[in-house]
Motif scaffolding. Sequence first.
Motif, PDB file in Angstrom:
ATOM      1  N   PRO A  60       0.801  -1.231   0.000  1.00  3.75           N
ATOM      2  CA  PRO A  60       0.000   0.000   0.000  1.00  3.75           C
ATOM      3  C   PRO A  60       0.832   1.278   0.000  1.00  3.75           C
ATOM      4  CG  PRO A  60      -0.059  -1.058   2.153  1.00  3.75           C
ATOM      5  CD  PRO A  60       0.585  -2.028   1.222  1.00  3.75           C
ATOM      6  N   GLN A  61       2.113   1.185   0.374  1.00 10.59           N
ATOM      7  CA  GLN A  61       2.971   2.364   0.399  1.00 10.59           C
ATOM      8  C   GLN A  61       3.998   2.362  -0.727  1.00 10.59           C
ATOM      9  OE1 GLN A  61       3.231   1.681   4.971  1.00 10.59           O
ATOM     10  NE2 GLN A  61       4.167   3.652   4.616  1.00 10.59           N
ATOM     11  N   ALA A  62       3.814   1.447  -1.690  1.00 11.88           N
ATOM     12  CA  ALA A  62       4.695   1.376  -2.863  1.00 11.88           C
ATOM     13  C   ALA A  62       6.171   1.301  -2.463  1.00 11.88           C
ATOM     14  CB  ALA A  62       4.433   2.551  -3.803  1.00 11.88           C
ATOM     15  N   ASN A 100      17.624   7.204  -3.048  1.00  7.75           N
ATOM     16  CA  ASN A 100      16.666   8.238  -2.658  1.00  7.75           C
ATOM     17  C   ASN A 100      15.216   7.773  -2.794  1.00  7.75           C
ATOM     18  OD1 ASN A 100      18.317  10.615  -1.961  1.00  7.75           O
ATOM     19  ND2 ASN A 100      19.070  10.369  -4.054  1.00  7.75           N
ATOM     20  N   ALA A 101      15.010   6.465  -2.824  1.00  9.82           N
ATOM     21  CA  ALA A 101      13.651   5.922  -2.939  1.00  9.82           C
ATOM     22  C   ALA A 101      12.779   6.410  -1.791  1.00  9.82           C
ATOM     23  CB  ALA A 101      13.712   4.399  -2.944  1.00  9.82           C
ATOM     24  N   ARG A 102      11.504   6.715  -2.105  1.00  9.34           N
ATOM     25  CA  ARG A 102      10.543   7.166  -1.098  1.00  9.34           C
ATOM     26  C   ARG A 102       9.270   6.338  -1.202  1.00  9.34           C
ATOM     27  NH1 ARG A 102      11.052  12.728   0.883  1.00  9.34           N
ATOM     28  NH2 ARG A 102      13.012  13.636   0.158  1.00  9.34           N
ATOM     29  N   GLU A 103       8.647   6.092  -0.056  1.00 12.12           N
ATOM     30  CA  GLU A 103       7.361   5.401  -0.084  1.00 12.12           C
ATOM     31  C   GLU A 103       6.273   6.412  -0.439  1.00 12.12           C
ATOM     32  OE1 GLU A 103       4.873   5.686   2.944  1.00 12.12           O
ATOM     33  OE2 GLU A 103       5.989   7.557   2.846  1.00 12.12           O
ATOM     34  N   SER A 104       5.099   5.911  -0.808  1.00 12.20           N
ATOM     35  CA  SER A 104       4.090   6.780  -1.413  1.00 12.20           C
ATOM     36  C   SER A 104       3.137   7.452  -0.436  1.00 12.20           C
ATOM     37  CB  SER A 104       3.265   5.976  -2.423  1.00 12.20           C
ATOM     38  OG  SER A 104       2.557   4.926  -1.772  1.00 12.20           O
ATOM     39  N   ARG A 105       3.031   6.967   0.798  1.00 14.99           N
ATOM     40  CA  ARG A 105       2.021   7.518   1.703  1.00 14.99           C
ATOM     41  C   ARG A 105       2.442   8.865   2.268  1.00 14.99           C
ATOM     42  NH1 ARG A 105       0.095   3.677   6.338  1.00 14.99           N
ATOM     43  NH2 ARG A 105      -0.741   2.577   4.524  1.00 14.99           N
ATOM     44  N   TYR A 106       3.613   8.904   2.883  1.00 11.36           N
ATOM     45  CA  TYR A 106       4.099  10.145   3.484  1.00 11.36           C
ATOM     46  C   TYR A 106       5.329  10.697   2.757  1.00 11.36           C
ATOM     47  CZ  TYR A 106       1.080   8.634   7.299  1.00 11.36           C
ATOM     48  OH  TYR A 106       0.003   8.225   8.036  1.00 11.36           O
ATOM     49  N   GLY A 107       5.820   9.945   1.773  1.00 13.35           N
ATOM     50  CA  GLY A 107       6.981  10.402   1.031  1.00 13.35           C
ATOM     51  C   GLY A 107       8.284  10.293   1.792  1.00 13.35           C
ATOM     52  N   VAL A 108       8.339   9.421   2.820  1.00 13.92           N
ATOM     53  CA  VAL A 108       9.579   9.300   3.586  1.00 13.92           C
ATOM     54  C   VAL A 108      10.562   8.410   2.837  1.00 13.92           C
ATOM     55  CG1 VAL A 108       8.454   9.730   5.788  1.00 13.92           C
ATOM     56  CG2 VAL A 108       8.716   7.389   5.000  1.00 13.92           C
ATOM     57  N   SER A 109      11.834   8.690   3.036  1.00 17.18           N
ATOM     58  CA  SER A 109      12.896   8.055   2.274  1.00 17.18           C
ATOM     59  C   SER A 109      13.467   6.830   2.978  1.00 17.18           C
ATOM     60  CB  SER A 109      14.030   9.055   2.056  1.00 17.18           C
ATOM     61  OG  SER A 109      14.659   9.344   3.300  1.00 17.18           O
ATOM     62  N   ALA A 110      14.261   6.081   2.215  1.00 11.13           N
ATOM     63  CA  ALA A 110      14.985   4.947   2.798  1.00 11.13           C
ATOM     64  C   ALA A 110      15.894   5.438   3.925  1.00 11.13           C
ATOM     65  CB  ALA A 110      15.793   4.246   1.715  1.00 11.13           C
ATOM     66  N   LEU A 111      16.525   6.604   3.731  1.00 13.00           N
ATOM     67  CA  LEU A 111      17.438   7.146   4.740  1.00 13.00           C
ATOM     68  C   LEU A 111      16.717   7.438   6.053  1.00 13.00           C
ATOM     69  CD1 LEU A 111      20.367   8.099   5.234  1.00 13.00           C
ATOM     70  CD2 LEU A 111      19.637  10.377   4.474  1.00 13.00           C
ATOM     71  N   TYR A 112      15.483   7.913   5.971  1.00 10.27           N
ATOM     72  CA  TYR A 112      14.707   8.202   7.183  1.00 10.27           C
ATOM     73  C   TYR A 112      14.578   6.967   8.074  1.00 10.27           C
ATOM     74  CZ  TYR A 112      10.370   7.947   9.841  1.00 10.27           C
ATOM     75  OH  TYR A 112       9.438   7.688  10.819  1.00 10.27           O
ATOM     76  N   PHE A 113      14.356   5.797   7.448  1.00 17.21           N
ATOM     77  CA  PHE A 113      14.123   4.590   8.250  1.00 17.21           C
ATOM     78  C   PHE A 113      15.339   4.195   9.078  1.00 17.21           C
ATOM     79  CE2 PHE A 113      10.720   3.920   5.041  1.00 17.21           C
ATOM     80  CZ  PHE A 113       9.659   3.771   5.920  1.00 17.21           C
ATOM     81  N   GLU A 138      13.065  14.799   6.150  1.00 17.83           N
ATOM     82  CA  GLU A 138      12.592  13.906   7.207  1.00 17.83           C
ATOM     83  C   GLU A 138      13.704  13.443   8.147  1.00 17.83           C
ATOM     84  OE1 GLU A 138       9.538  13.169   7.890  1.00 17.83           O
ATOM     85  OE2 GLU A 138       8.438  13.712   6.078  1.00 17.83           O
ATOM     86  N   SER A 139      14.831  13.010   7.581  1.00 17.31           N
ATOM     87  CA  SER A 139      15.831  12.298   8.377  1.00 17.31           C
ATOM     88  C   SER A 139      16.358  13.100   9.561  1.00 17.31           C
ATOM     89  CB  SER A 139      16.992  11.849   7.486  1.00 17.31           C
ATOM     90  OG  SER A 139      16.558  10.866   6.566  1.00 17.31           O
ATOM     91  N   VAL A 140      16.874  14.300   9.308  1.00 18.41           N
ATOM     92  CA  VAL A 140      17.447  15.069  10.404  1.00 18.41           C
ATOM     93  C   VAL A 140      16.365  15.540  11.375  1.00 18.41           C
ATOM     94  CG1 VAL A 140      17.371  17.355   9.272  1.00 18.41           C
ATOM     95  CG2 VAL A 140      19.168  16.839  10.957  1.00 18.41           C
ATOM     96  N   PHE A 141      15.138  15.750  10.890  1.00 18.72           N
ATOM     97  CA  PHE A 141      14.029  16.152  11.754  1.00 18.72           C
ATOM     98  C   PHE A 141      13.791  15.108  12.849  1.00 18.72           C
ATOM     99  CE2 PHE A 141      13.562  18.515   7.946  1.00 18.72           C
ATOM    100  CZ  PHE A 141      12.721  19.589   8.156  1.00 18.72           C
ATOM    101  N   HIS A 142      13.692  13.852  12.421  1.00 18.52           N
ATOM    102  CA  HIS A 142      13.336  12.800  13.376  1.00 18.52           C
ATOM    103  C   HIS A 142      14.561  12.257  14.113  1.00 18.52           C
ATOM    104  CE1 HIS A 142       9.163  12.883  12.200  1.00 18.52           C
ATOM    105  NE2 HIS A 142       9.558  12.977  10.957  1.00 18.52           N
ATOM    106  N   ALA A 143      15.738  12.370  13.504  1.00 20.61           N
ATOM    107  CA  ALA A 143      16.953  12.021  14.245  1.00 20.61           C
ATOM    108  C   ALA A 143      17.135  12.973  15.418  1.00 20.61           C
ATOM    109  CB  ALA A 143      18.166  12.073  13.316  1.00 20.61           C
ATOM    110  N   ALA A 144      16.782  14.250  15.212  1.00 20.40           N
ATOM    111  CA  ALA A 144      16.839  15.216  16.312  1.00 20.40           C
ATOM    112  C   ALA A 144      15.742  14.940  17.335  1.00 20.40           C
ATOM    113  CB  ALA A 144      16.709  16.636  15.765  1.00 20.40           C
TER     114      ALA A 144
END
Length: 402
Positions: A60-62, A100-113, A138-144
Motif C-alpha cells: 500500500p505504500q509502494a 533516494n527511494a521514497r514510499e508513497s504515503r508520506y513520502g519518507v525516504s529509505a534514509l529516514y528509516f 525527514e531524516s534530520v528532523f526525526h533524528a533530532a
Amino acid sequence: MDEFFSLLERGDGGALLQYGAAHPELAVTDAHLAAALGRADVLRGLLVRDTEAVRRTAGPQAFTPLLTACASPLHGRSSVHDAALDETVAVLLAAGADPNARESRYGVSALYFVTGHREVPSVARRLLAAGATPNDGESVFHAAEHFHEAALALLLEYHVDLNHVGDWGNTPLYFLLRWFDIAEGSAVRRGFDWLLQHGANPNVRSSAMQETALHVAAWQGQSVDVLRALLAHGADVTLRRADGMSAWRLAARRGFAELAELLEKAGSPVEPLSPDEQLLAACGRGDASAARAAVTAGWFARLSEDDQRLLPWAASRGREDSVRACLAVGWPVDVQDGMGATALHWAAMHGRSGLVAALLDAGAPRHLRDHEHQATPRGWAEFGRDVVPREEGDYVGTLALL
C-alpha cells in the motif's frame, strides 16, 4: 503479501520472522520479503534472474525492496540480523537500487528509516555514500526528535543543511518547537540543543505564516529556558510574522506572562492588547474570572481561525485550567484544529477523565471524527491507552464516559 506489509508497518520483528518461516516459498521468490528478512544470498540470485526486481514497488505504500530492507523491524534484533541487513542493502545498491527511494504515503525516504525511525549508522552510511540526499525533509528532523546522535553526526558529515525548509514547510528546529514540549522530553531537548550547537539558525522562517523559531516557541508556551537558549543563539526579538505579530505579542495574547517579560527584557517592543486579545490571554493562563469579565458581544466571530483553535490546542497540551476558562466563557466545544481534532479528542487520548466529563457536560460532540485518522474521541482514547499511554491517564474512566 498484504499480511507481510502489515507486519512491516507495525514493526513486529518476531512476527515477521514467523511469517518468513511459514512462507518459505515467498522468502526465496519475493525480493521485498527477502530484503526485509536480510536474505542477501537469495536476493543475489533473484536479481540475476529478474534485474527489474530491484526497482519494483509493492504494498500500500509502494515500497521498493530497498525500502523494505531499511524499514525492516529486524534492525537491532541481533548482530547477526544487523550484519545480514547491512549486506542486503549493499547488494541492492550494487544492483541499481535508488538510494533516494521514497514510499508513497508520506513520502519518507529509505534514509529516514535508518536515521530518524531507527538508528542504523552502517546502513545510513551506505545510502549516503551511494548518493542519498541528507536533505530529504525527514531524516534530520526525526533524528533530532529521538536524539539519534550517531545518525545526526553522520548526516552532518554528509553536509546536511540544518536550515533547510523541508517538504512540510519548516526547518528541523521549528518542527521540534511546533510539535513537542522541549522541556518535557529529554531526547527532544538534547536534539534541540544539538541543532542550535551545530548551526541551526532560529531566524529562518517556516510555515505559511513565515514564523521564526522564537515565534512558534512563544505561542506554544515553551519554557523560559528554551526561549533563553534561542536568544543566546541569536534569535531576533524584533522580527514579525506575515501577519505583523512579534514573538512578544504572541506570548502575551496566549497568557504567557513570564515569556512576554523575558522577551521585553531582550528588547522586544511592547504593544497594547485589544479587548479580544485580553480575553484570549485570560483563557490562555486559565483565569476564568478574568476571561468572563473580558467577554464582549460577538467576541468569538472576531477571532482568527488560529485563535478560535485555542480550546483544542489547550487540551492537546494538557492545560486543564485553560480549557476550563474557555468553557467558562462559552467557547464552542466543536472547534477542530488543523487535524480535525476537538478538545474532546485530545482529552480522551490523554485519559483526562475529569476534563472529558467537563467537555461532555458542555455539549462536546462524542461522535465527530478527525480529518487525519477518521476516528472519534473514543478511538483516540483507545489509541492513547494502547499506544501512547500517560502514566496518570484514567483510560477506564474516560472510556466509560464516552
